[in-house]
Design a protein around this motif. Structure first.
Motif, PDB file in Angstrom:
ATOM      1  N   THR A 209       0.850  -1.217   0.038  1.00  0.00           N
ATOM      2  CA  THR A 209       0.093   0.078   0.068  1.00  0.00           C
ATOM      3  C   THR A 209       0.791   1.299   0.067  1.00  0.00           C
ATOM      4  O   THR A 209       2.108   1.208   0.361  1.00  0.00           O
ATOM      5  CB  THR A 209      -0.891   0.018   1.320  1.00  0.00           C
ATOM      6  N   ARG A 210       0.224   2.455  -0.366  1.00  0.00           N
ATOM      7  CA  ARG A 210       0.912   3.693  -0.347  1.00  0.00           C
ATOM      8  C   ARG A 210       1.354   4.228   1.082  1.00  0.00           C
ATOM      9  O   ARG A 210       2.613   4.554   1.395  1.00  0.00           O
ATOM     10  CB  ARG A 210      -0.108   4.747  -0.779  1.00  0.00           C
ATOM     11  N   THR A 211       0.624   3.561   2.140  1.00  0.00           N
ATOM     12  CA  THR A 211       1.123   3.933   3.437  1.00  0.00           C
ATOM     13  C   THR A 211       2.280   3.100   3.798  1.00  0.00           C
ATOM     14  O   THR A 211       3.255   3.601   4.772  1.00  0.00           O
ATOM     15  CB  THR A 211      -0.387   3.541   4.190  1.00  0.00           C
ATOM     16  N   MET A 212       2.311   1.881   3.419  1.00  0.00           N
ATOM     17  CA  MET A 212       3.528   0.973   3.701  1.00  0.00           C
ATOM     18  C   MET A 212       4.801   1.618   3.042  1.00  0.00           C
ATOM     19  O   MET A 212       5.802   1.751   3.776  1.00  0.00           O
ATOM     20  CB  MET A 212       3.218  -0.347   3.108  1.00  0.00           C
ATOM     21  N   LEU A 213       4.584   1.965   1.802  1.00  0.00           N
ATOM     22  CA  LEU A 213       5.744   2.845   0.997  1.00  0.00           C
ATOM     23  C   LEU A 213       6.158   3.898   2.001  1.00  0.00           C
ATOM     24  O   LEU A 213       7.281   4.453   2.007  1.00  0.00           O
ATOM     25  CB  LEU A 213       5.312   2.974  -0.240  1.00  0.00           C
ATOM     26  N   LEU A 214       5.292   4.935   2.317  1.00  0.00           N
ATOM     27  CA  LEU A 214       5.550   6.023   2.985  1.00  0.00           C
ATOM     28  C   LEU A 214       6.417   5.864   4.150  1.00  0.00           C
ATOM     29  O   LEU A 214       7.171   6.477   4.714  1.00  0.00           O
ATOM     30  CB  LEU A 214       4.252   6.989   3.510  1.00  0.00           C
ATOM     31  N   GLU A 215       5.887   4.770   4.742  1.00  0.00           N
ATOM     32  CA  GLU A 215       6.553   4.241   6.221  1.00  0.00           C
ATOM     33  C   GLU A 215       7.904   3.840   5.998  1.00  0.00           C
ATOM     34  O   GLU A 215       8.918   3.874   6.550  1.00  0.00           O
ATOM     35  CB  GLU A 215       5.798   3.436   7.073  1.00  0.00           C
ATOM     36  N   LYS A 216       7.955   2.816   5.007  1.00  0.00           N
ATOM     37  CA  LYS A 216       9.233   1.901   4.967  1.00  0.00           C
ATOM     38  C   LYS A 216      10.350   2.711   3.994  1.00  0.00           C
ATOM     39  O   LYS A 216      11.361   2.751   4.196  1.00  0.00           O
ATOM     40  CB  LYS A 216       8.767   0.784   4.157  1.00  0.00           C
ATOM     41  N   VAL A 217       9.881   3.717   3.125  1.00  0.00           N
ATOM     42  CA  VAL A 217      10.872   4.302   2.244  1.00  0.00           C
ATOM     43  C   VAL A 217      11.178   5.698   2.767  1.00  0.00           C
ATOM     44  O   VAL A 217      12.131   6.163   2.554  1.00  0.00           O
ATOM     45  CB  VAL A 217      10.206   4.408   1.021  1.00  0.00           C
ATOM     46  N   TRP A 218       9.997   6.345   3.198  1.00  0.00           N
ATOM     47  CA  TRP A 218      10.230   7.830   3.691  1.00  0.00           C
ATOM     48  C   TRP A 218      10.202   8.079   5.160  1.00  0.00           C
ATOM     49  O   TRP A 218      10.350   8.991   5.713  1.00  0.00           O
ATOM     50  CB  TRP A 218       9.221   8.796   2.929  1.00  0.00           C
ATOM     51  N   ASP A 219      10.120   6.997   5.822  1.00  0.00           N
ATOM     52  CA  ASP A 219       9.829   7.030   7.319  1.00  0.00           C
ATOM     53  C   ASP A 219       8.895   7.836   7.656  1.00  0.00           C
ATOM     54  O   ASP A 219       9.114   8.725   8.684  1.00  0.00           O
ATOM     55  CB  ASP A 219      11.320   7.349   7.846  1.00  0.00           C
ATOM     56  N   LEU A 220       7.664   8.004   7.025  1.00  0.00           N
ATOM     57  CA  LEU A 220       6.625   9.018   7.127  1.00  0.00           C
ATOM     58  C   LEU A 220       5.584   8.363   7.903  1.00  0.00           C
ATOM     59  O   LEU A 220       5.024   7.199   7.215  1.00  0.00           O
ATOM     60  CB  LEU A 220       6.417   9.586   5.956  1.00  0.00           C
ATOM     61  N   HIS A 221       5.029   8.634   8.760  1.00  0.00           N
ATOM     62  CA  HIS A 221       3.810   8.086   9.785  1.00  0.00           C
ATOM     63  C   HIS A 221       2.612   8.805   9.474  1.00  0.00           C
ATOM     64  O   HIS A 221       1.795   8.590  10.236  1.00  0.00           O
ATOM     65  CB  HIS A 221       4.252   7.700  10.786  1.00  0.00           C
ATOM     66  N   PHE A 222       2.759   9.515   8.426  1.00  0.00           N
ATOM     67  CA  PHE A 222       1.326  10.062   7.938  1.00  0.00           C
ATOM     68  C   PHE A 222       1.561  10.583   6.637  1.00  0.00           C
ATOM     69  O   PHE A 222       2.396  10.377   5.809  1.00  0.00           O
ATOM     70  CB  PHE A 222       1.352  11.469   8.761  1.00  0.00           C
ATOM     71  N   ASP A 223       0.322  10.859   6.086  1.00  0.00           N
ATOM     72  CA  ASP A 223       0.131  11.199   4.567  1.00  0.00           C
ATOM     73  C   ASP A 223       0.541  12.844   4.218  1.00  0.00           C
ATOM     74  O   ASP A 223      -0.316  13.352   4.710  1.00  0.00           O
ATOM     75  CB  ASP A 223      -1.287  10.710   4.138  1.00  0.00           C
ATOM     76  N   PRO A 224       1.728  12.931   3.601  1.00  0.00           N
ATOM     77  CA  PRO A 224       1.960  14.412   3.389  1.00  0.00           C
ATOM     78  C   PRO A 224       1.062  15.107   2.461  1.00  0.00           C
ATOM     79  O   PRO A 224       1.149  16.274   2.013  1.00  0.00           O
ATOM     80  CB  PRO A 224       3.347  14.353   2.885  1.00  0.00           C
ATOM     81  N   GLN A 225       0.075  14.165   1.654  1.00  0.00           N
ATOM     82  CA  GLN A 225      -0.844  14.671   0.790  1.00  0.00           C
ATOM     83  C   GLN A 225      -0.001  15.399  -0.445  1.00  0.00           C
ATOM     84  O   GLN A 225      -0.381  16.427  -1.023  1.00  0.00           O
ATOM     85  CB  GLN A 225      -1.633  15.834   1.449  1.00  0.00           C
ATOM     86  N   THR A 226       0.892  14.587  -0.952  1.00  0.00           N
ATOM     87  CA  THR A 226       1.822  14.926  -2.105  1.00  0.00           C
ATOM     88  C   THR A 226       2.000  13.632  -2.816  1.00  0.00           C
ATOM     89  O   THR A 226       1.439  12.438  -2.529  1.00  0.00           O
ATOM     90  CB  THR A 226       3.262  15.212  -1.788  1.00  0.00           C
ATOM     91  N   ASN A 227       2.270  13.678  -4.267  1.00  0.00           N
ATOM     92  CA  ASN A 227       2.470  12.496  -4.934  1.00  0.00           C
ATOM     93  C   ASN A 227       3.834  11.944  -5.067  1.00  0.00           C
ATOM     94  O   ASN A 227       4.299  11.427  -6.076  1.00  0.00           O
ATOM     95  CB  ASN A 227       1.924  12.973  -6.641  1.00  0.00           C
ATOM     96  N   VAL A 228       4.473  12.193  -3.808  1.00  0.00           N
ATOM     97  CA  VAL A 228       5.843  11.606  -3.927  1.00  0.00           C
ATOM     98  C   VAL A 228       5.966  10.248  -4.159  1.00  0.00           C
ATOM     99  O   VAL A 228       6.919   9.761  -5.001  1.00  0.00           O
ATOM    100  CB  VAL A 228       6.444  11.988  -2.263  1.00  0.00           C
ATOM    101  N   VAL A 229       5.197   9.455  -3.807  1.00  0.00           N
ATOM    102  CA  VAL A 229       5.207   7.973  -4.127  1.00  0.00           C
ATOM    103  C   VAL A 229       4.882   7.434  -5.609  1.00  0.00           C
ATOM    104  O   VAL A 229       5.691   7.181  -6.239  1.00  0.00           O
ATOM    105  CB  VAL A 229       4.138   7.227  -3.259  1.00  0.00           C
ATOM    106  N   GLU A 230       3.862   8.378  -6.232  1.00  0.00           N
ATOM    107  CA  GLU A 230       3.421   8.291  -7.638  1.00  0.00           C
ATOM    108  C   GLU A 230       4.683   8.589  -8.258  1.00  0.00           C
ATOM    109  O   GLU A 230       5.019   8.084  -9.330  1.00  0.00           O
ATOM    110  CB  GLU A 230       2.138   9.023  -7.853  1.00  0.00           C
ATOM    111  N   SER A 231       5.361   9.878  -8.100  1.00  0.00           N
ATOM    112  CA  SER A 231       6.552  10.335  -9.062  1.00  0.00           C
ATOM    113  C   SER A 231       7.593   9.609  -9.241  1.00  0.00           C
ATOM    114  O   SER A 231       8.387   9.189  -9.938  1.00  0.00           O
ATOM    115  CB  SER A 231       6.932  11.678  -8.641  1.00  0.00           C
ATOM    116  N   HIS A 232       7.984   9.009  -7.786  1.00  0.00           N
ATOM    117  CA  HIS A 232       9.275   7.976  -7.537  1.00  0.00           C
ATOM    118  C   HIS A 232       8.739   6.803  -8.418  1.00  0.00           C
ATOM    119  O   HIS A 232       9.451   6.017  -9.039  1.00  0.00           O
ATOM    120  CB  HIS A 232       9.429   7.658  -6.235  1.00  0.00           C
ATOM    121  N   MET A 233       7.600   6.157  -8.268  1.00  0.00           N
ATOM    122  CA  MET A 233       7.043   4.897  -9.034  1.00  0.00           C
ATOM    123  C   MET A 233       7.163   5.111 -10.493  1.00  0.00           C
ATOM    124  O   MET A 233       7.495   4.216 -11.270  1.00  0.00           O
ATOM    125  CB  MET A 233       5.733   4.550  -8.338  1.00  0.00           C
ATOM    126  N   SER A 234       6.933   6.223 -10.958  1.00  0.00           N
ATOM    127  CA  SER A 234       6.985   6.912 -12.397  1.00  0.00           C
ATOM    128  C   SER A 234       8.323   6.472 -12.768  1.00  0.00           C
ATOM    129  O   SER A 234       8.839   5.959 -13.934  1.00  0.00           O
ATOM    130  CB  SER A 234       6.233   7.981 -12.445  1.00  0.00           C
TER     131      SER A 234
END
Length: 226
Positions: free
Chosen positions: A171-196
């Protein structure tokens, strides 16, 4: 076991070597830190016994350098420095155990035996594969179809998480936690842009898709279906 003793005190080195040899171990000795680094990098050791204070190259630097080079053999520090901070520094440098001098040989032998019982890391632990995609976690390299793929550190970590969960939905939440060490949703497309960017480097050149978007759930990496 094949054991390297890195100890500058000749009498101590002979004492340890003789005792471990009597127990059936194959023991080699390095008399200073630089020789320890050379031998430690050049052989497939089962265990390293390293004095904390060495001429030529400090024991902490020696062990951290070997760890950075991918040497996974267990390390037992032998040292007169017995303070809490000293033990913590030794363990943080990559040691697995810490024995303060002077010590009884029976305790050293017991600790050597305990470390020898730990399972060794194998290539299966350090190399991830999905279809023709290969990731070497030690060398920090990625190949698709035998061709090198250059990834930025965050892209590498993102791919590692996906490959460790190959065939599963991440999930997006799992990626934010494991890759960016974020335990909240920053409401950005950081996951999507890196995935692209990751897809552009992996899937587009190969002409076959490994990374899939699972609508409303997350992402999954899996072998192409026939």
């Amino acid at each position: 076991m094949k054991i390297l003793v890195v100890e500058d005190d000749a009498e101590t080195a002979r004492y340890i070597s003789a005792g471990l040899s009597e127990l059936g171990h194959n023991v080699s000795v390095a008399a200073d830190g630089r020789e320890g680094l050379f031998q430690g990098s050049d052989h497939d050791w089962d265990l390293l016994l390293v004095d904390r204070m060495l001429p030529g190259l400090d024991g902490l630097v020696l062990v951290s350098t070997l760890r950075a080079a991918g040497v996974e053999a267990p390390v037992l520090f032998l040292t007169t420095l017995g303070g809490i901070d000293d033990r913590v520094n030794g363990l943080n440098a990559g040691a697995d155990d810490y024995l303060v001098k002077p010590f009884a040989f029976s305790e050293l032998a017991a600790r050597v035996a305990a470390l020898g019982r730990r399972p060794r890391k194998t290539q299966a632990d350090t190399v991830l594969r999905v279809a023709d995609l290969r990731m070497d976690l030690v060398a920090r390299t990625v190949q698709r179809g035998g061709a090198d793929v250059e990834l930025q550190p965050r892209e590498f970590r993102l791919l590692e998480v996906l490959m460790r969960h190959a065939g599963e939905v991440v999930t997006r939440t799992m990626l934010l936690e494991k890759v960016w060490d974020l335990h909240f949703d920053p409401q950005t497309n950081v996951v999507e842009s890196h995935m692209s960017r990751l897809r552009a480097k992996l899937d587009v050149p190969a002409g076959a898709t490994l990374i899939h978007t699972i609508r409303g759930a997350g992402y999954s990496i899996r072998e192409p279906r026939p």
